[in-house]
Design a protein around this motif. Structure first.
Motif, PDB file in Angstrom:
ATOM      1  N   GLY A   1      -7.441   3.107  27.759  1.00  0.00           N
ATOM      2  CA  GLY A   1      -7.677   3.503  29.139  1.00  0.00           C
ATOM      3  C   GLY A   1      -6.431   4.051  29.796  1.00  0.00           C
ATOM      4  O   GLY A   1      -6.479   5.049  30.531  1.00  0.00           O
ATOM      5  N   LYS A   2      -5.284   3.434  29.546  1.00  0.00           N
ATOM      6  CA  LYS A   2      -4.028   3.926  30.120  1.00  0.00           C
ATOM      7  C   LYS A   2      -3.656   5.285  29.549  1.00  0.00           C
ATOM      8  O   LYS A   2      -3.104   6.137  30.260  1.00  0.00           O
ATOM      9  N   SER A   3      -3.959   5.502  28.258  1.00  0.00           N
ATOM     10  CA  SER A   3      -3.674   6.822  27.666  1.00  0.00           C
ATOM     11  C   SER A   3      -4.563   7.895  28.277  1.00  0.00           C
ATOM     12  O   SER A   3      -4.117   9.027  28.503  1.00  0.00           O
ATOM     13  N   LEU A   4      -5.842   7.549  28.576  1.00  0.00           N
ATOM     14  CA  LEU A   4      -6.722   8.511  29.241  1.00  0.00           C
ATOM     15  C   LEU A   4      -6.211   8.836  30.638  1.00  0.00           C
ATOM     16  O   LEU A   4      -6.225   9.997  31.073  1.00  0.00           O
ATOM     17  N   PHE A   5      -5.743   7.832  31.363  1.00  0.00           N
ATOM     18  CA  PHE A   5      -5.217   8.055  32.713  1.00  0.00           C
ATOM     19  C   PHE A   5      -4.000   8.965  32.670  1.00  0.00           C
ATOM     20  O   PHE A   5      -3.855   9.881  33.486  1.00  0.00           O
ATOM     21  N   THR A   6      -3.122   8.725  31.679  1.00  0.00           N
ATOM     22  CA  THR A   6      -1.913   9.546  31.555  1.00  0.00           C
ATOM     23  C   THR A   6      -2.256  10.987  31.220  1.00  0.00           C
ATOM     24  O   THR A   6      -1.620  11.929  31.714  1.00  0.00           O
TER      25      THR A   6
ATOM     26  N   GLY B   1      -4.836  12.578  32.169  1.00  0.00           N
ATOM     27  CA  GLY B   1      -5.599  13.231  33.231  1.00  0.00           C
ATOM     28  C   GLY B   1      -7.086  13.308  32.975  1.00  0.00           C
ATOM     29  O   GLY B   1      -7.779  14.126  33.586  1.00  0.00           O
ATOM     30  N   ALA B   2      -7.580  12.449  32.072  1.00  0.00           N
ATOM     31  CA  ALA B   2      -9.016  12.447  31.768  1.00  0.00           C
ATOM     32  C   ALA B   2      -9.795  11.840  32.936  1.00  0.00           C
ATOM     33  O   ALA B   2      -9.249  11.072  33.733  1.00  0.00           O
ATOM     34  N   PRO B   3     -11.082  12.155  33.054  1.00  0.00           N
ATOM     35  CA  PRO B   3     -11.886  11.574  34.140  1.00  0.00           C
ATOM     36  C   PRO B   3     -12.166  10.094  33.907  1.00  0.00           C
ATOM     37  O   PRO B   3     -12.220   9.621  32.768  1.00  0.00           O
ATOM     38  N   LEU B   4     -12.349   9.397  34.994  1.00  0.00           N
ATOM     39  CA  LEU B   4     -12.569   7.950  34.938  1.00  0.00           C
ATOM     40  C   LEU B   4     -13.850   7.595  34.210  1.00  0.00           C
ATOM     41  O   LEU B   4     -13.923   6.559  33.534  1.00  0.00           O
ATOM     42  N   TYR B   5     -14.900   8.416  34.354  1.00  0.00           N
ATOM     43  CA  TYR B   5     -16.188   8.053  33.762  1.00  0.00           C
ATOM     44  C   TYR B   5     -16.110   7.914  32.248  1.00  0.00           C
ATOM     45  O   TYR B   5     -16.888   7.163  31.646  1.00  0.00           O
ATOM     46  N   GLU B   6     -15.162   8.600  31.574  1.00  0.00           N
ATOM     47  CA  GLU B   6     -15.046   8.482  30.115  1.00  0.00           C
ATOM     48  C   GLU B   6     -14.635   7.071  29.726  1.00  0.00           C
ATOM     49  O   GLU B   6     -15.194   6.478  28.796  1.00  0.00           O
ATOM     50  N   PHE B   7     -13.637   6.511  30.420  1.00  0.00           N
ATOM     51  CA  PHE B   7     -13.209   5.154  30.101  1.00  0.00           C
ATOM     52  C   PHE B   7     -14.297   4.146  30.447  1.00  0.00           C
ATOM     53  O   PHE B   7     -14.514   3.171  29.721  1.00  0.00           O
ATOM     54  N   ARG B   8     -15.021   4.383  31.555  1.00  0.00           N
ATOM     55  CA  ARG B   8     -16.099   3.466  31.925  1.00  0.00           C
ATOM     56  C   ARG B   8     -17.187   3.462  30.857  1.00  0.00           C
ATOM     57  O   ARG B   8     -17.715   2.400  30.485  1.00  0.00           O
ATOM     58  N   HIS B   9     -17.555   4.623  30.338  1.00  0.00           N
ATOM     59  CA  HIS B   9     -18.567   4.695  29.267  1.00  0.00           C
ATOM     60  C   HIS B   9     -18.076   3.978  28.013  1.00  0.00           C
ATOM     61  O   HIS B   9     -18.860   3.312  27.324  1.00  0.00           O
ATOM     62  N   VAL B  10     -16.786   4.090  27.700  1.00  0.00           N
ATOM     63  CA  VAL B  10     -16.260   3.420  26.512  1.00  0.00           C
ATOM     64  C   VAL B  10     -16.395   1.905  26.639  1.00  0.00           C
ATOM     65  O   VAL B  10     -16.802   1.212  25.690  1.00  0.00           O
ATOM     66  N   LEU B  11     -16.085   1.364  27.814  1.00  0.00           N
ATOM     67  CA  LEU B  11     -16.214  -0.078  28.010  1.00  0.00           C
ATOM     68  C   LEU B  11     -17.669  -0.528  27.923  1.00  0.00           C
ATOM     69  O   LEU B  11     -17.970  -1.580  27.331  1.00  0.00           O
TER      70      LEU B  11
ATOM     71  N   TRP C   1      -7.603   2.002  38.599  1.00  0.00           N
ATOM     72  CA  TRP C   1      -7.755   3.460  38.500  1.00  0.00           C
ATOM     73  C   TRP C   1      -8.449   3.998  39.761  1.00  0.00           C
ATOM     74  O   TRP C   1      -8.081   5.041  40.297  1.00  0.00           O
ATOM     75  N   GLU C   2      -9.485   3.299  40.210  1.00  0.00           N
ATOM     76  CA  GLU C   2     -10.212   3.748  41.405  1.00  0.00           C
ATOM     77  C   GLU C   2      -9.334   3.715  42.642  1.00  0.00           C
ATOM     78  O   GLU C   2      -9.525   4.513  43.563  1.00  0.00           O
ATOM     79  N   GLU C   3      -8.379   2.784  42.713  1.00  0.00           N
ATOM     80  CA  GLU C   3      -7.461   2.750  43.844  1.00  0.00           C
ATOM     81  C   GLU C   3      -6.516   3.940  43.826  1.00  0.00           C
ATOM     82  O   GLU C   3      -6.221   4.532  44.860  1.00  0.00           O
ATOM     83  N   VAL C   4      -6.029   4.290  42.633  1.00  0.00           N
ATOM     84  CA  VAL C   4      -5.104   5.417  42.520  1.00  0.00           C
ATOM     85  C   VAL C   4      -5.832   6.743  42.685  1.00  0.00           C
ATOM     86  O   VAL C   4      -5.343   7.673  43.338  1.00  0.00           O
TER      87      VAL C   4
END
Length: 777
Positions: A226-231, A233-243, A267-270
């Motif tokens: 998840g941190k690598s996706l954030f770094t 610039g990937a969209p949040l929904y991708e990490f949510r689907h993975v979880l 992530w949602e706060e940032v």
């Protein structure tokens, strides 16, 4: 009234004797009445001492799952005595006034039925008191106004199913069922492949295959991903689907997933969630794939009462979230329903409502936004209509639960978040002044085109006709019923513009007009319509004479209509003109036609308007009605087109029979003078307090047949009752009563009672149309 009071007192005395006998003999009893009833205050009841709190069970019916409160008191000598179960607040109650459309009865009658649980409590207490039961069960009083979880048509205790023969089924049918849409499935497959590819790049293939054997380690890896996706610039929904997929594939992870979901919250706060821009109502009005069979109009269902249309949604996204497999949109706006019937009603059921592709619809959408000068970076999408509808409903004060149901959502938290974040946003504030002006200008035509698809053509035709003059010899003269509201003024302005001096307007002073109306109308018309010469015919004596002793409303309307025509014919004869060469101009509107006749449909006759069904058949003059197919708001728009003053265009309607149908019962000169003065005070106060322009129609009604006792100084009075009526409406086909501030009502009431001789009581009408009509007769 005195007789009714005597009967009620005798009944109360009889009931008291029965209760005292039950107490003397030790017989269980219970007696129910509203908590505020005068029964509990009668001297004999107070003297008997049985109305004390320790001898009564007081409760609010909302504690028994009713949507209304209705505080009730039950006198009883059972174990329920000295108990109370009152509302704890925190919710709304249905006021027991008006009618319930679902029950087809008044709310007061609906609330007469005892709740089921209350009946059980009373029966148990009575049985215990008489020794028929040894133990009192616990009072099952539910939380206020909670509904049962039963579906419509489901029994409370259905019992065992009837035995049926079991047939074998192929298990592959169960395995092949997809619980998510194909696009969502492809998205999940893609994000999971990306996750597996990332894990393979970090550890060996063997370590990757053993990753989920240790739940804590797997969660740490998910957090790193998840941190690598954030770094990246990937969209949040991708990490949510993975979880979500990780929990579904490996259920043992659920107990350890808290830290991973905490990363989602951080992530949602940032990067706060960006909601889809809702479509503003005014932009929707400015813009203006299903089949015709999916659109169920009132004409399709043979429903001429409710006026509700439905649009079926065959494959809704929420069908697998606990909602219906086939859902619908409910359309209740009468103007929208009428528009849909005109536009789509004639189509064959096999045809599509929008026969082209989605891409064509999107291109047309973009084209309209181009014309409205909305920048591409700030444009809402077609999907914004749904969110815009939720915002509009919220701004109109609809409960959030109702909006949740209409949007077919499962989570109220999602809707609340959406409304909290976007209800105070405004797309228009981000647009240029030129764009806002173009949007406002286009939106101003929305209601007109909606209520009458041919309105633009009607205005064009009337404006063109006003430029034409009939050829010489076609008609000698045209005569008009010069009344005082917008529709008559505009009809006269049209004809006067068309034929000039050949137009001879008459106004009949029936004695049933507003105070000083004849003088005011003559001055206004001659001032605002150059060349207009209005002749006032004083026929009040004839009207009072003919209406003497007549109480039936329809008969009064017929008499007034006949006398109107006779006054016109008399004026024409005095001018030496043949009746058959004259025209009678009427400002008839479409609501008048609908109420008076069964016109283009199965609608029944509600009441006769003198300019529709009240004119005598023997009349030789031809009637012309240029506004016959227009609604009131369309007439006002036409008045603006003709350049008439706002005071004339926006004036409240006044019926052709005048005060004759606002005096309930026999019409006399004294009652007409009394009502005209009360009505003048009413309208004066509305204008003074800024409420006149907020109201569609306001007037006073006199009830000469109903008298009430009052006190004026030290003297007893026995005088008439005056009823005030005020409604809000656009088309006058439906109307709601106006919520008048109490201080304004008090001021109006005081003035009428103090200044109008013959009135000692003022009431306010809170009936809507339907079921009531706007006028009383």
């Amino acid at each position: 009234m005195q007789k009714k009071v005597e009967i009620g007192n005798r009944h109360a005395a009889f009931v008291l004797r029965v209760v005292l006998i039950a107490l003397k003999l030790g017989i269980a009893y219970w007696l129910e009445n509203p908590d505020g009833s005068f029964l509990w205050l009668l001297p004999d009841w107070l003297a008997a001492g049985i109305t004390l709190a320790e001898r009564a069970f007081r409760f609010d019916q909302c504690r028994y799952k009713t949507p209304w409160r209705k505080r009730t008191r039950i006198l009883t000598n059972t174990c329920l005595a000295d108990m109370q179960c009152l509302c704890a607040g925190g919710h709304k109650h249905i006021p027991l006034r008006g009618r319930s459309a679902a029950h087809r009865a008044s709310w007061t009658r609906v609330a007469q039925t005892y709740p089921k649980q209350l009946c059980e409590d009373l029966a148990t207490a009575m049985a215990l008191r008489m020794g028929l039961q040894s133990k009192l069960g616990k009072l099952a009083i539910a939380a206020c106004a909670h509904c049962d979880s039963l579906r419509i048509g489901e029994a409370s205790h259905p019992g065992p199913r009837r035995p049926q023969a079991r047939a074998e089924r192929d298990v592959r049918l169960l395995e092949q069922v997809q619980l998510i849409d194909r696009p969502t499935q492809r998205l999940q497959e893609r994000v999971w492949e990306n996750f597996e590819r990332w894990v393979g790049s970090q550890v060996s293939q063997f370590a990757a295959s053993q990753l989920f054997l240790c739940p804590q380690l797997a969660v740490d890896v998910l957090i790193c991903y998840g941190k690598s996706l954030f770094t990246a610039g990937a969209p949040l929904y991708e990490f949510r689907h993975v979880l979500v997929l990780a929990q579904q594939k490996h259920s043992e992870l659920r107990a350890f997933m808290g830290p991973a979901w905490r990363v989602i919250s951080q992530w949602e706060e940032v990067q706060p969630l960006q909601h889809r821009q809702p479509l503003p109502e005014i932009l929707f009005k400015a813009m203006f794939v299903a089949t015709r069979a999916d659109l169920v109009l009132p004409c399709d269902a043979g429903d001429n009462v409710s006026g509700v249309a439905f649009l079926r949604i065959r494959k809704p996204k929420t069908s697998r979230r606990g909602k219906g497999r086939v859902q619908h949109l409910k359309i209740t706006n009468s103007s929208v329903v009428a528009f849909l019937e005109v536009v789509f009603g004639p189509l064959d059921y096999s045809l599509q409502l929008f026969p082209l592709s989605a891409s064509v619809f999107r291109r047309r959408w973009e084209r309209v936004l181009d014309l409205l000068l909305v920048p591409k970076a700030k444009r809402p999408t077609p999907a914004s209509i749904r969110g815009g509808g939720a915002i509009l409903a919220y701004k109109r004060g609809e409960p959030v639960q109702d909006i949740l149901w209409r949007m077919r959502l499962v989570s109220i938290t999602t809707l609340e978040s959406y409304l909290q974040e976007l209800a105070a946003e405004s797309l228009l504030s981000k647009l240029s002044e030129l764009s806002r002006g173009r949007i406002r200008s286009s939106a101003s035509f929305y209601e007109l085109h909606l209520q009458s698809p041919g309105f633009a053509k009607t205005v064009h035709d009337l404006r063109a006709a006003a430029e034409l003059r009939p050829p010489p010899g076609d008609r000698s003269q045209t005569h008009a019923n010069g009344q005082q509201d917008a529709k008559s003024v505009e009809a006269e302005a049209l004809v006067h513009k068309a034929i000039g001096d050949r137009f001879r307007p008459f106004m009949v002073d029936t004695g049933l007009l507003r105070k000083d109306e004849a003088k005011i109308v003559k001055e206004r018309l001659e001032k605002h319509i150059p060349g207009m010469k209005l002749k006032v015919l004083d026929a009040s004596g004839d009207f009072y004479k003919e209406l003497a002793g007549v109480e039936e409303p329809e008969k009064k309307r017929k008499i007034i209509g006949r006398l109107f025509v006779e006054a016109f014919e008399k004026a024409v004869s005095e001018m030496g003109l043949p009746h058959e060469r004259c025209l009678l101009l009427q400002g008839t509107l479409y609501p008048d036609v609908i109420e008076s006749t069964s016109y283009k449909g199965p609608s029944s006759v509600i009441k006769t308007h003198h300019n529709v069904g009240g004119l005598p058949d023997r009349m030789k003059m031809e009637v012309i009605e240029p506004l016959r197919l227009l609604f009131k708001d369309e007439v006002r728009a036409l008045g603006n087109e003709l350049g008439l003053p706002v005071t004339s265009v926006m004036r409240h309607p006044f019926p052709g029979p005048g005060l004759g149908i606002r005096i309930i019962g026999e019409v006399t000169k004294e009652s007409a003078d009394t009502l005209s003065l009360a009505d003048d005070i009413y309208i004066e106060e509305l204008r003074k307090n800024g409420h006149y322009d907020k109201i569609g129609q306001a007037f006073a009604v006199l009830l000469p047949t109903v008298r009430s006792v009052g006190v004026m100084g030290d003297h007893r009075t026995y005088e008439n009752v005056c009823v005030l009526r005020a409604v809000t409406t656009t088309d006058f086909m439906t109307a709601d009563w106006y919520d008048m501030p109490h201080d304004v009502l008090a001021r109006i009431s005081n003035r009428i009672i103090n200044e109008v001789k013959g009135i000692n009581r003022v009431c306010y009408d809170v009936s809507s149309k339907p079921p009531a009509t706007i006028e009383w007769e």
